[in-house]
Design a protein around this motif. Structure first.
Motif, PDB file in Angstrom:
ATOM      1  N   PHE A 189       0.863  -1.186   0.000  1.00 27.61           N
ATOM      2  CA  PHE A 189       0.000   0.000   0.000  1.00 27.61           C
ATOM      3  C   PHE A 189       0.897   1.232   0.000  1.00 27.61           C
ATOM      4  O   PHE A 189       1.904   1.277   0.710  1.00 27.61           O
ATOM      5  CB  PHE A 189      -0.896   0.030   1.247  1.00 27.61           C
ATOM      6  N   PHE A 190       0.513   2.230  -0.787  1.00 32.30           N
ATOM      7  CA  PHE A 190       1.244   3.500  -0.805  1.00 32.30           C
ATOM      8  C   PHE A 190       0.255   4.601  -0.411  1.00 32.30           C
ATOM      9  O   PHE A 190      -0.508   5.084  -1.240  1.00 32.30           O
ATOM     10  CB  PHE A 190       1.830   3.765  -2.196  1.00 32.30           C
ATOM     11  N   ILE A 191       0.268   4.946   0.863  1.00 32.49           N
ATOM     12  CA  ILE A 191      -0.701   5.899   1.397  1.00 32.49           C
ATOM     13  C   ILE A 191      -0.029   7.252   1.607  1.00 32.49           C
ATOM     14  O   ILE A 191       0.952   7.371   2.342  1.00 32.49           O
ATOM     15  CB  ILE A 191      -1.291   5.406   2.727  1.00 32.49           C
ATOM     16  N   ASP A 192      -0.563   8.240   0.938  1.00 30.92           N
ATOM     17  CA  ASP A 192      -0.073   9.614   1.088  1.00 30.92           C
ATOM     18  C   ASP A 192      -1.291  10.530   1.128  1.00 30.92           C
ATOM     19  O   ASP A 192      -1.612  11.216   0.156  1.00 30.92           O
ATOM     20  CB  ASP A 192       0.856   9.978  -0.073  1.00 30.92           C
ATOM     21  N   ALA A 193      -1.985  10.526   2.259  1.00 27.51           N
ATOM     22  CA  ALA A 193      -3.217  11.324   2.379  1.00 27.51           C
ATOM     23  C   ALA A 193      -3.560  11.492   3.846  1.00 27.51           C
ATOM     24  O   ALA A 193      -3.400  10.562   4.641  1.00 27.51           O
ATOM     25  CB  ALA A 193      -4.370  10.639   1.645  1.00 27.51           C
ATOM     26  N   PRO A 194      -4.042  12.677   4.237  1.00 25.22           N
ATOM     27  CA  PRO A 194      -4.508  12.888   5.616  1.00 25.22           C
ATOM     28  C   PRO A 194      -5.893  12.282   5.772  1.00 25.22           C
ATOM     29  O   PRO A 194      -6.499  11.799   4.809  1.00 25.22           O
ATOM     30  CB  PRO A 194      -4.543  14.408   5.722  1.00 25.22           C
ATOM     31  N   SER A 195      -6.432  12.308   6.975  1.00 25.36           N
ATOM     32  CA  SER A 195      -7.797  11.821   7.181  1.00 25.36           C
ATOM     33  C   SER A 195      -8.758  12.756   6.449  1.00 25.36           C
ATOM     34  O   SER A 195      -8.527  13.963   6.377  1.00 25.36           O
ATOM     35  CB  SER A 195      -8.133  11.797   8.672  1.00 25.36           C
ATOM     36  N   PRO A 196      -9.839  12.213   5.879  1.00 21.69           N
ATOM     37  CA  PRO A 196     -10.812  13.061   5.153  1.00 21.69           C
ATOM     38  C   PRO A 196     -11.360  14.194   6.014  1.00 21.69           C
ATOM     39  O   PRO A 196     -11.549  15.306   5.526  1.00 21.69           O
ATOM     40  CB  PRO A 196     -11.912  12.067   4.759  1.00 21.69           C
ATOM     41  N   LEU A 197     -11.618  13.906   7.299  1.00 24.89           N
ATOM     42  CA  LEU A 197     -12.156  14.942   8.181  1.00 24.89           C
ATOM     43  C   LEU A 197     -11.175  16.097   8.318  1.00 24.89           C
ATOM     44  O   LEU A 197     -11.556  17.274   8.218  1.00 24.89           O
ATOM     45  CB  LEU A 197     -12.461  14.347   9.564  1.00 24.89           C
ATOM     46  N   LYS A 198      -9.907  15.775   8.524  1.00 25.44           N
ATOM     47  CA  LYS A 198      -8.887  16.811   8.650  1.00 25.44           C
ATOM     48  C   LYS A 198      -8.776  17.621   7.368  1.00 25.44           C
ATOM     49  O   LYS A 198      -8.645  18.853   7.402  1.00 25.44           O
ATOM     50  CB  LYS A 198      -7.542  16.166   8.991  1.00 25.44           C
ATOM     51  N   ALA A 199      -8.841  16.922   6.222  1.00 24.66           N
ATOM     52  CA  ALA A 199      -8.732  17.612   4.932  1.00 24.66           C
ATOM     53  C   ALA A 199      -9.916  18.552   4.714  1.00 24.66           C
ATOM     54  O   ALA A 199      -9.741  19.691   4.253  1.00 24.66           O
ATOM     55  CB  ALA A 199      -8.651  16.592   3.804  1.00 24.66           C
ATOM     56  N   PRO A 269      -5.827  21.372   0.606  1.00 27.88           N
ATOM     57  CA  PRO A 269      -6.321  20.034   0.262  1.00 27.88           C
ATOM     58  C   PRO A 269      -6.547  19.770  -1.226  1.00 27.88           C
ATOM     59  O   PRO A 269      -6.228  18.688  -1.709  1.00 27.88           O
ATOM     60  CB  PRO A 269      -7.638  19.946   1.043  1.00 27.88           C
ATOM     61  N   PHE A 270      -7.095  20.735  -1.969  1.00 27.22           N
ATOM     62  CA  PHE A 270      -7.343  20.495  -3.392  1.00 27.22           C
ATOM     63  C   PHE A 270      -6.055  20.588  -4.197  1.00 27.22           C
ATOM     64  O   PHE A 270      -5.825  19.800  -5.115  1.00 27.22           O
ATOM     65  CB  PHE A 270      -8.396  21.472  -3.922  1.00 27.22           C
ATOM     66  N   ALA A 271      -5.202  21.536  -3.863  1.00 21.05           N
ATOM     67  CA  ALA A 271      -3.919  21.647  -4.549  1.00 21.05           C
ATOM     68  C   ALA A 271      -3.058  20.419  -4.282  1.00 21.05           C
ATOM     69  O   ALA A 271      -2.340  19.937  -5.165  1.00 21.05           O
ATOM     70  CB  ALA A 271      -3.183  22.908  -4.096  1.00 21.05           C
ATOM     71  N   ALA A 272      -3.141  19.877  -3.060  1.00 22.87           N
ATOM     72  CA  ALA A 272      -2.339  18.709  -2.684  1.00 22.87           C
ATOM     73  C   ALA A 272      -2.946  17.399  -3.149  1.00 22.87           C
ATOM     74  O   ALA A 272      -2.341  16.344  -2.979  1.00 22.87           O
ATOM     75  CB  ALA A 272      -2.161  18.687  -1.166  1.00 22.87           C
ATOM     76  N   GLY A 273      -4.147  17.455  -3.729  1.00 21.05           N
ATOM     77  CA  GLY A 273      -4.786  16.234  -4.200  1.00 21.05           C
ATOM     78  C   GLY A 273      -5.411  15.410  -3.091  1.00 21.05           C
ATOM     79  O   GLY A 273      -5.782  14.254  -3.307  1.00 21.05           O
ATOM     80  N   ASP A 274      -5.555  15.991  -1.896  1.00 21.60           N
ATOM     81  CA  ASP A 274      -6.136  15.258  -0.775  1.00 21.60           C
ATOM     82  C   ASP A 274      -7.654  15.188  -0.860  1.00 21.60           C
ATOM     83  O   ASP A 274      -8.274  14.346  -0.208  1.00 21.60           O
ATOM     84  CB  ASP A 274      -5.720  15.907   0.553  1.00 21.60           C
ATOM     85  N   LEU A 275      -8.249  16.085  -1.635  1.00 19.96           N
ATOM     86  CA  LEU A 275      -9.692  16.067  -1.877  1.00 19.96           C
ATOM     87  C   LEU A 275      -9.921  16.161  -3.376  1.00 19.96           C
ATOM     88  O   LEU A 275      -9.186  16.855  -4.078  1.00 19.96           O
ATOM     89  CB  LEU A 275     -10.385  17.237  -1.169  1.00 19.96           C
ATOM     90  N   SER A 276     -10.951  15.483  -3.848  1.00 21.73           N
ATOM     91  CA  SER A 276     -11.224  15.482  -5.282  1.00 21.73           C
ATOM     92  C   SER A 276     -12.004  16.718  -5.698  1.00 21.73           C
ATOM     93  O   SER A 276     -12.764  17.294  -4.902  1.00 21.73           O
ATOM     94  CB  SER A 276     -12.002  14.223  -5.678  1.00 21.73           C
TER      95      SER A 276
END
Length: 501
Positions: A189-199, A269-276
């Motif tokens: 697994f390659f996980i590079d993302a914060p929790s959705p709530l935090k984002a 978040p959007f610039a970092a790709g953490d949210l779609s």
């Protein structure tokens, strides 16, 4: 590179067979198709009208036409750092790595050229959309069943179930469910993302709701403590907060590429790709509708709680909310690129909150409060731009102009003079108010209010001193609610007003 080539490779030792990596959502945390559509909306807005026509020609043709219109900045895309590090390690061992994506080949080739890790590229060619079964067919024609695949979404299930050592990067909930159903266990697994709530909390900028406290200002300064107006102010606070958060998201979506080049804003978040991007658009619609409903219901709520305080102009708050939404939209699309106009608009948005609070509670705004807010918030708007320029000046090999703004580093001294003068002008307005008869009518000990003057002078002077030293966060609101000395001075202001009553 053609999609269908040669005969399958012979059996290879585990870990040496070709490694195929998806692009959107996998190697890059965002979706480059949506990124490109937003870039096209900024650069060629009329081309958006062509989207239905292009889509009718098929997804591959849609991607080809969009890619031909805009050249996405592949250098600053939000790459999955953990996955990229793994690919660099595999590349160093000599393992053949292929970029396999449904994105158009023109974009995929540019990504591959930038990273320099890939032995080849398999991508959509304007006719064939290389996803799902089409991608699997291309793999089998080239590698047989001797390949490893790294994906992230449900369409990748068929590939992960037909490869060696399947791997996933930031897997979606749909892919996780499909893997469980198919009894497929990823090798890595390659996980590079914060929790959705935090984002999401970061995306809606909940801390910026502190600005909406200005809605309560007319109520507090008039010493109005009736239940109806207080509840009206609370409803207005929530309505403005939802509307503001929606406009922040719109601004972030429109500023994607500029934010990705920025030292700090690239973590949004959007610039970092953490949210779609689609989820962002959905939240914008939800928040705007909720804000509108609250604004429409506000006069009825006030009337139900305090009939004696029914609003004379029941939908005036709704008008100010609409003015705020239109102004912020105009700011996001164009006004923020106009030097000086942008800071005047920003300061005006603060004042609009005060006027909206007046409309929501039925308490009039005095000319003194209006004059003070104009100069005080103009100073905050200038210090925000000054801090951005100072941060830019201190970076080595930095550009001389803020990306997407109309300012140059050479404007620093002029902005400092504009902003500090505006801040001190607000103090002058305060002194004139304290000596005015209105203050005598509202306060039993108005002379004690003079203690506000040195406190405000100290705060404004310290704000600009820190900005000049490059020690100020680019947003003065963040500074005000996180700096201990600012919070102490805020407590002193409240205490001074209380002992003056």
């Amino acid at each position: 590179m053609p999609l269908h080539q040669a005969s399958p490779s012979p059996d290879l030792m585990p870990g040496t067979h070709p490694l195929c990596v998806d692009l959107d959502g996998t190697l890059v945390k965002s979706d480059t198709l949506f990124d490109s559509v937003l870039a096209m909306a900024r650069q060629h807005p009329t081309a958006i009208l062509q989207l239905p026509k292009w889509l009718s020609q098929g997804r591959a043709a849609l991607k080809r036409n969009i890619t031909a219109k805009v050249e996405l900045d592949v250098v600053h895309l939000p790459y999955n750092r953990e996955l990229l590090q793994y690919l660099e390690q595999q590349h160093a061992t000599g393992r053949p790595i292929y970029l396999a994506t449904a994105a158009d080949t023109a974009l995929a080739d540019r990504v591959a050229a930038h990273l320099g890790l890939f032995a080849g590229v398999l991508a959509s060619d304007g006719t064939t959309n290389l996803a799902g079964k089409n991608k699997l067919a291309a793999f089998q024609a080239r590698f047989g069943d001797q390949f490893t695949y790294i994906g992230n979404a449900s369409p990748d299930t068929i590939l992960l179930s037909n490869c060696l050592d399947p791997m996933v990067a930031n897997p979606t909930s749909g892919l996780k469910a499909a893997l469980r159903k198919g009894n497929i266990t990823p090798a890595r697994f390659f996980i590079d993302a914060p929790s959705p709530l935090k984002a999401w909390l970061k995306a809606i900028r909940l801390h910026q709701w502190a600005k909406n406290v200005l809605i309560f200002l007319p109520l507090l300064l008039a010493h109005e403590w009736s239940a109806g107006p207080i509840v009206g102010a609370l409803v207005a606070f929530l309505s403005f907060g939802l509307c503001a958060s929606a406009t922040y998201i719109v601004n972030d979506l429109l500023d994607l590429e500029a934010d990705r080049r920025h030292l700090k804003k690239r973590r949004r978040p959007f610039a970092a790709g953490d949210l779609s991007i689609p989820s962002g658009i959905g939240v914008v619609v939800l928040f705007l509708v909720s804000s509108l409903v609250l604004a429409i219901l506000l006069p009825n709520i006030v009337d139900a709680i305090s009939p004696s305080h029914s609003l004379i102009f029941p939908y005036k708050f709704l008008q100010w909310l609409a003015i705020y939404a239109v102004t912020t939209s105009a700011y996001s699309f164009s006004l923020k690129r106009m030097a000086l106009v942008d800071v005047i608009v920003l300061s005006g948005l603060y004042t609009i909150r005060i006027l909206a609070g007046s409309a929501a509670t039925g308490v009039a705004v005095s000319a003194w409060l209006g004059g003070f807010s104009i100069f005080f918030f103009l100073s905050l708007a200038f210090v925000k731009r000054f801090a951005e320029l100072e941060s830019l000046r201190q970076r080595e090999s930095a550009p001389t102009q803020i990306m997407g703004r109309g300012y140059h580093v050479s404007d620093l001294e002029q902005l400092r003079s504009f902003g500090s003068a505006s801040g001190y002008a607000s103090v002058v307005v305060l002194t004139l108010y304290i000596s005015n008869i209105n203050a005598v009518e509202l306060y039993a000990h108005p002379n004690r209010l003079w203690l506000l003057v040195p406190v405000l002078l100290l705060w404004i002077s310290r704000l600009w001193l820190l900005a000049s030293r490059g020690q100020l966060d680019e947003d003065p609101v963040v500074y005000a609610i996180t700096d201990k000395r600012s919070l102490l001075m805020g407590f002193l202001v409240i205490l001074i007003v209380f002992v003056s009553l």
